[in-house]
Design a protein around this motif. Structure first.
Motif, PDB file in Angstrom:
ATOM      1  N   ASN A 110      23.600  -1.019 -28.278  1.00 23.05           N
ATOM      2  CA  ASN A 110      24.085   0.347 -28.022  1.00 23.05           C
ATOM      3  C   ASN A 110      25.189   0.718 -29.005  1.00 23.05           C
ATOM      4  OD1 ASN A 110      22.455   0.291 -25.750  1.00 23.05           O
ATOM      5  ND2 ASN A 110      24.122  -0.359 -24.400  1.00 23.05           N
ATOM      6  N   ASP A 111      25.985  -0.294 -29.405  1.00 26.10           N
ATOM      7  CA  ASP A 111      27.117  -0.001 -30.291  1.00 26.10           C
ATOM      8  C   ASP A 111      26.777  -0.289 -31.756  1.00 26.10           C
ATOM      9  OD1 ASP A 111      27.315  -2.793 -30.678  1.00 26.10           O
ATOM     10  OD2 ASP A 111      28.992  -3.016 -29.302  1.00 26.10           O
ATOM     11  N   TYR A 112      25.486  -0.303 -32.070  1.00 28.57           N
ATOM     12  CA  TYR A 112      25.088  -0.662 -33.440  1.00 28.57           C
ATOM     13  C   TYR A 112      25.782   0.212 -34.489  1.00 28.57           C
ATOM     14  CZ  TYR A 112      22.464  -0.433 -37.749  1.00 28.57           C
ATOM     15  OH  TYR A 112      22.145  -0.399 -39.076  1.00 28.57           O
ATOM     16  N   ARG A 121      27.402 -12.997 -29.760  1.00 26.78           N
ATOM     17  CA  ARG A 121      26.787 -12.479 -30.995  1.00 26.78           C
ATOM     18  C   ARG A 121      26.941 -13.522 -32.095  1.00 26.78           C
ATOM     19  NH1 ARG A 121      27.878  -5.877 -30.966  1.00 26.78           N
ATOM     20  NH2 ARG A 121      28.184  -5.758 -28.735  1.00 26.78           N
ATOM     21  N   MET A 122      28.088 -14.193 -32.106  1.00 24.45           N
ATOM     22  CA  MET A 122      28.295 -15.236 -33.130  1.00 24.45           C
ATOM     23  C   MET A 122      27.350 -16.408 -32.873  1.00 24.45           C
ATOM     24  SD  MET A 122      32.388 -15.533 -33.387  1.00 24.45           S
ATOM     25  CE  MET A 122      33.397 -14.250 -32.716  1.00 24.45           C
ATOM     26  N   VAL A 123      27.192 -16.764 -31.608  1.00 23.21           N
ATOM     27  CA  VAL A 123      26.344 -17.918 -31.264  1.00 23.21           C
ATOM     28  C   VAL A 123      24.879 -17.616 -31.576  1.00 23.21           C
ATOM     29  CG1 VAL A 123      25.504 -19.335 -29.334  1.00 23.21           C
ATOM     30  CG2 VAL A 123      27.934 -18.764 -29.484  1.00 23.21           C
ATOM     31  N   TRP A 133      17.038  -6.710 -35.712  1.00 29.56           N
ATOM     32  CA  TRP A 133      16.814  -6.746 -34.257  1.00 29.56           C
ATOM     33  C   TRP A 133      18.031  -6.184 -33.525  1.00 29.56           C
ATOM     34  CZ3 TRP A 133      12.764  -6.922 -31.291  1.00 29.56           C
ATOM     35  CH2 TRP A 133      12.909  -7.202 -29.935  1.00 29.56           C
ATOM     36  N   PHE A 134      19.207  -6.602 -33.949  1.00 29.94           N
ATOM     37  CA  PHE A 134      20.435  -6.069 -33.337  1.00 29.94           C
ATOM     38  C   PHE A 134      20.522  -4.553 -33.566  1.00 29.94           C
ATOM     39  CE2 PHE A 134      23.794  -9.638 -32.648  1.00 29.94           C
ATOM     40  CZ  PHE A 134      22.864 -10.406 -31.988  1.00 29.94           C
ATOM     41  N   ALA A 135      20.123  -4.121 -34.756  1.00 32.72           N
ATOM     42  CA  ALA A 135      20.200  -2.685 -35.062  1.00 32.72           C
ATOM     43  C   ALA A 135      19.319  -1.885 -34.101  1.00 32.72           C
ATOM     44  CB  ALA A 135      19.768  -2.427 -36.497  1.00 32.72           C
TER      45      ALA A 135
HETATM   46  C1  FAD Z   1      26.174 -10.860 -35.460  1.00 30.42           C
HETATM   47  C2  FAD Z   1      27.120  -9.786 -34.996  1.00 30.42           C
HETATM   48  C3  FAD Z   1      26.725  -8.453 -35.004  1.00 30.42           C
HETATM   49  C4  FAD Z   1      27.613  -7.451 -34.594  1.00 30.42           C
HETATM   50  N1  FAD Z   1      27.182  -6.142 -34.611  1.00 30.42           N
HETATM   51  C5  FAD Z   1      28.058  -5.159 -34.276  1.00 30.42           C
HETATM   52  C6  FAD Z   1      27.651  -3.801 -34.310  1.00 30.42           C
HETATM   53  O1  FAD Z   1      26.524  -3.465 -34.667  1.00 30.42           O
HETATM   54  N2  FAD Z   1      28.557  -2.855 -33.944  1.00 30.42           N
HETATM   55  C7  FAD Z   1      29.837  -3.190 -33.554  1.00 30.42           C
HETATM   56  O2  FAD Z   1      30.614  -2.299 -33.221  1.00 30.42           O
HETATM   57  N3  FAD Z   1      30.246  -4.463 -33.537  1.00 30.42           N
HETATM   58  C8  FAD Z   1      29.408  -5.463 -33.871  1.00 30.42           C
HETATM   59  N4  FAD Z   1      29.826  -6.766 -33.815  1.00 30.42           N
HETATM   60  C9  FAD Z   1      31.253  -7.049 -33.556  1.00 30.42           C
HETATM   61  C10 FAD Z   1      31.668  -7.341 -32.103  1.00 30.42           C
HETATM   62  O3  FAD Z   1      30.914  -8.393 -31.596  1.00 30.42           O
HETATM   63  C11 FAD Z   1      31.535  -6.122 -31.207  1.00 30.42           C
HETATM   64  O4  FAD Z   1      32.222  -5.024 -31.778  1.00 30.42           O
HETATM   65  C12 FAD Z   1      32.165  -6.340 -29.837  1.00 30.42           C
HETATM   66  O5  FAD Z   1      31.660  -7.514 -29.257  1.00 30.42           O
HETATM   67  C13 FAD Z   1      31.835  -5.141 -28.945  1.00 30.42           C
HETATM   68  O6  FAD Z   1      32.343  -5.317 -27.669  1.00 30.42           O
HETATM   69  P1  FAD Z   1      33.557  -4.452 -27.135  1.00 30.42           P
HETATM   70  O7  FAD Z   1      33.303  -3.026 -27.398  1.00 30.42           O
HETATM   71  O8  FAD Z   1      33.847  -4.870 -25.734  1.00 30.42           O
HETATM   72  O9  FAD Z   1      34.698  -4.913 -28.123  1.00 30.42           O
HETATM   73  P2  FAD Z   1      36.193  -5.408 -28.004  1.00 30.42           P
HETATM   74  O10 FAD Z   1      36.178  -6.880 -28.073  1.00 30.42           O
HETATM   75  O11 FAD Z   1      36.930  -4.767 -26.906  1.00 30.42           O
HETATM   76  O12 FAD Z   1      36.780  -4.888 -29.421  1.00 30.42           O
HETATM   77  C14 FAD Z   1      37.149  -3.518 -29.582  1.00 30.42           C
HETATM   78  C15 FAD Z   1      36.412  -2.910 -30.725  1.00 30.42           C
HETATM   79  O13 FAD Z   1      36.788  -3.515 -31.955  1.00 30.42           O
HETATM   80  C16 FAD Z   1      35.688  -3.519 -32.851  1.00 30.42           C
HETATM   81  N5  FAD Z   1      35.349  -4.904 -33.171  1.00 30.42           N
HETATM   82  C17 FAD Z   1      35.525  -6.005 -32.415  1.00 30.42           C
HETATM   83  N6  FAD Z   1      35.117  -7.106 -33.067  1.00 30.42           N
HETATM   84  C18 FAD Z   1      34.651  -6.698 -34.251  1.00 30.42           C
HETATM   85  C19 FAD Z   1      34.088  -7.363 -35.374  1.00 30.42           C
HETATM   86  N7  FAD Z   1      33.930  -8.701 -35.411  1.00 30.42           N
HETATM   87  N8  FAD Z   1      33.679  -6.617 -36.421  1.00 30.42           N
HETATM   88  C20 FAD Z   1      33.820  -5.268 -36.430  1.00 30.42           C
HETATM   89  N9  FAD Z   1      34.368  -4.594 -35.400  1.00 30.42           N
HETATM   90  C21 FAD Z   1      34.774  -5.292 -34.320  1.00 30.42           C
HETATM   91  C22 FAD Z   1      34.535  -2.847 -32.139  1.00 30.42           C
HETATM   92  O14 FAD Z   1      34.514  -1.497 -32.491  1.00 30.42           O
HETATM   93  C23 FAD Z   1      34.904  -3.049 -30.680  1.00 30.42           C
HETATM   94  O15 FAD Z   1      34.319  -2.116 -29.835  1.00 30.42           O
HETATM   95  C24 FAD Z   1      28.935  -7.793 -34.192  1.00 30.42           C
HETATM   96  C25 FAD Z   1      29.311  -9.145 -34.182  1.00 30.42           C
HETATM   97  C26 FAD Z   1      28.422 -10.135 -34.576  1.00 30.42           C
HETATM   98  C27 FAD Z   1      28.873 -11.573 -34.582  1.00 30.42           C
END
Ligand code: FAD
Length: 511
Positions: free
Chosen positions: A387-389, A360-362, A381-383
């Protein structure tokens, strides 16, 4: 305990579980008869594509929630204590239902997205006209709103001090579960005329997606299964594995957190316990939960960020516009940029609704800093696709990547998509999964196929521009353009500082 109410209604929204659920607990504790409802809100559903994994996730999860509520009721000898599910205008329907059931109070959990706050304020007003109280609780965050403030009593805008204060405040009180089951005798049977099964996707006007082919179990049981697996197998190594998209490192719990099919208190409790026992993986994972709280409180205190850059000087940046920009955007969305890691990541998103956190960062950096496009296009677009938006996390992270947000990555720090690829997918395992046409390229060439010699491309069976696109931008050129584009920020900042100095001088009576 003596109950002060006869009847109450719990409105489930983004908290689709019956265990450790704040609103449900408070309703059961205070009322002798409690009903539970969920409304498929036509206002929200109208804006979604007809195939939407999130709608299917919610629908499936409601079946699990309904079963949990029935089982809780049955354990106290109450039949038919399930969930009332309606399909209509959310705010109107809940008021109608409250009137129909003659309840004295409606209980719900906070939703601090600006549109939800406005809706809940309308609901509160409408209920008050009938003398029905509305009680709202914190449920989906560990700390919310003004719970973590700086020593000066102001909201934090930088994560590290926020996280330190967050950790300092964390204790058993904030981490303990609401003992819902203890009070479940108050769950009331659903009246006959309101007893209906959870509507099918078709009845809601939606089509089946590939949700069930993905490894994303739904409902409270699905959330627990994912959590147990993560705790047993991965949390302690999370710090070492979380950046590598080909590795099963993260929890994949984002969608469950989004819809409240798991309790964030349970997650934080588990991570905190392991952190105290010395697990560095658990500590990093706990900090991710704090990032989630952090961005939510930023949105609560600064709702203008939904439309604007957190730092106003960045609203002066001129993004690429017009047909060429639209074509670049389409290539990004569809995974046709010619940069394999970016494309594989965008295909992962399209095919599953998930994109690995590092990616997501890249991809966000690529949209803003390589393509020169407004971060809000990518955010939207992400929104649509994730699924986790979550509005707060998505906006916060997009602004972080664009350099426009609170505690951002500096705008002049520009990810190199090829270096990121070599670093985080060194053997191209992730790339090969989504771009099988590149599978035969050797590891050192898969990150930038345009640098491969014709003989290598031929050996791998690839014709660039036919089997796989040539890069749509040159990274070095794009980098220079971006640095120039963001110069305006320095000018805006300087102008602001000069205006501030002039105002100060004027106030002091200096010419
Ligand atoms: C451009 C961009 C857009 C993103 N959009 C969303 C989004 O719409 N919804 C979302 O939940 N996360 C978002 N993230 C944050 C993060 O990338 C995801 O939460 C994470 O990758 C989801 O995977 P996981 O459930 O396996 O998380 P894990 O890596 O297992 O982390 C556990 C939980 O911590 C929270 N979390 C982790 N990283 C972040 C972060 N940087 N910011 C806020 N919460 C975080 C999430 O709730 C996540 O499910 C975004 C990151 C970027 C760079």
């Amino acid at each position: 305990m003596n109950k002060d109410l006869d009847t109450a209604l719990v409105w489930f929204r983004r908290d689709l579980r019956a265990d450790d659920q704040a609103a449900l607990y408070h309703a059961l504790r205070h009322a002798r008869r409690v009903w539970c409802a969920f409304i498929f809100d036509t206002e929200l559903l109208a804006g979604l594509p007809r195939q939407d994994r999130r709608v299917e996730f919610i629908r499936d999860s409601l079946i699990g929630l309904d079963a949990q509520l029935r089982a809780l009721g049955a354990s106290h000898g109450t039949e038919h204590s399930g969930l009332i599910v309606r399909h209509g205008h959310g705010a109107d329907e809940i008021v109608r239902l409250a009137r129909q059931l003659h309840v004295q109070a409606v209980y719900l959990n906070h939703d601090d997205d600006p549109a939800a706050l406005a809706r809940d304020a309308r609901v509160r007003g409408a209920l008050a006209q009938d003398g029905i109280a509305l009680h709202a609780s914190k449920d989906h965050l560990v700390f919310e709103r003004n719970e973590v403030l700086s020593g000066a009593g102001t909201p934090y805008s930088v994560f590290t001090p926020y996280f330190n204060a967050w950790l300092k405040k964390l204790d058993d009180y904030y981490l303990s579960a609401y003992p819902v089951a203890r009070h479940a005798a108050s769950l009331a049977p659903v009246p006959d005329d309101l007893r209906q099964p959870v509507p099918s996707l078709e009845a809601l006007g939606f089509e089946t997606t590939n949700l069930h082919q993905l490894k994303l179990p739904t409902g409270p049981a699905g959330g627990q299964a994912l959590l147990e697996e993560f705790l047993a197998e991965r949390i302690d190594r999370y710090d070492a594995t979380r950046d590598f998209p080909a590795v099963k490192g993260p929890s994949y719990l984002g969608t469950h957190l989004r819809f409240g099919t798991v309790s964030v208190r349970q997650l934080a409790r588990e991570a905190w316990r392991r952190t105290q026992a010395g697990s560095s993986g658990a500590r990093v994972w706990l900090s991710e939960l704090a990032w989630r709280d952090f961005f939510q409180q930023i949105l609560f205190h600064h709702p203008r960020i939904v439309e604007h850059a957190y730092r106003p000087e960045f609203d002066h940046v001129k993004w690429e516009k017009g047909k060429h920009a639209d074509a670049l955007f389409a290539a990004w969305c569809e995974g046709r940029t010619g940069y394999p890691l970016v494309d594989a990541a965008m295909l992962q998103l399209a095919q599953s609704g998930y994109q690995h956190g590092r990616l997501r960062m890249v991809t966000a950096s690529f949209l803003v800093k390589d393509l020169g496009l407004d971060y809000r296009r990518g955010e939207r677009w992400f929104a649509l696709k994730l699924n986790d938006y979550e509005l707060a996390s998505n906006n916060g992270n997009w602004q972080w990547a664009a350099g426009t947000g609170c505690d951002p990555q500096p705008w002049f720090r520009i990810f190199n998509p090829v270096s990121q690829s070599k670093k985080f997918d060194p053997q191209g395992r992730f790339i090969r999964r989504y771009l099988p046409q590149l599978a035969k390229l050797p590891d050192d060439l898969i990150h930038a196929p345009w640098l491969a010699k014709p003989v290598d491309l031929e050996a791998a069976g690839i014709e660039l521009g036919v089997d796989y696109p040539l890069p749509i931008v040159d990274h070095e050129e794009a980098r220079q353009k971006t640095l120039a584009r963001f110069e305006v920020v320095k000018e805006a900042k300087a102008a602001k500082a000069a205006a501030r100095a002039a105002k100060k001088a004027l106030a002091a009576g200096v010419d």
